[in-house]
Design an enzyme around this catalytic site. Structure first.
Site, PDB file in Angstrom:
ATOM      1  N   HIS A  68       0.858  -1.185   0.000  1.00  0.00           N
ATOM      2  CA  HIS A  68       0.000   0.000   0.000  1.00  0.00           C
ATOM      3  C   HIS A  68       0.888   1.226   0.000  1.00  0.00           C
ATOM      4  CE1 HIS A  68       0.804  -1.070   4.191  1.00  0.00           C
ATOM      5  NE2 HIS A  68       0.678   0.211   4.476  1.00  0.00           N
ATOM      6  N   GLY A  69       0.310   2.365  -0.289  1.00  0.00           N
ATOM      7  CA  GLY A  69       1.090   3.593  -0.399  1.00  0.00           C
ATOM      8  C   GLY A  69       1.331   4.263   0.937  1.00  0.00           C
TER       9      GLY A  69
END
Length: 147
Positions: A64-65
């Site tokens: 995920h970012g």
């Protein structure tokens, strides 16, 4: 709930990667191709893993970012990549299932809780690892909605 976040177009089976960065970028490309994120979010996913591993255990990684990249998320979505041969996330942590998350707001908290349930349920995890079709993966995900 998951129907809006995950489609069979966001699932890739029997992938093979030479590095975790390549694997994470492939997750990001699925999210990008299906309209969940802006292009810059893919780099933020790689950056996030370099800050702290996204490997969560039991053969699963959840790319995920970064928090700063949240504005690059158009809508909450998931991508799943099955890697039968595994990909090394460092220190001998081999991921065979990648569940990428792009979430707006705090929606990711519920998602991560449900992903954790898959990770600790050996039967569900094995079904996803051995799935021969994207439909089989979707069927496991749908069972999460009913719990």
């Amino acid at each position: 709930m998951y129907e809006a976040m995950l489609s069979e177009n966001n699932i890739r089976l029997n992938a093979c990667f030479t590095s975790k960065d390549e694997a994470i970028r492939a997750c990001g490309e699925l999210l990008l191709k299906t309209g969940y994120i802006e292009p810059g979010y893919v780099d933020a996913m790689v950056q996030r893993d370099s800050i702290s591993t996204t490997y969560v255990g039991n053969g699963v990684a959840v790319p995920h970012g970064t928090e700063a990249a949240k504005p690059l998320v158009k809508k909450t979505g998931l991508a799943i990549i099955q890697v039968p041969g595994g990909v090394d996330f460092g220190k001998g942590r081999i991921a065979k299932l990648l569940i990428a998350v792009a979430a707006q707001g705090n929606e990711h908290i519920d998602l991560l809780t449900n992903i954790a349930q898959i990770c600790i349920d050996d039967a569900k995890l094995n079904k996803m690892l051995k799935a021969q079709s994207t439909k089989e993966i979707m069927d496991v995900i749908r069972t999460m909605e009913k719990q």
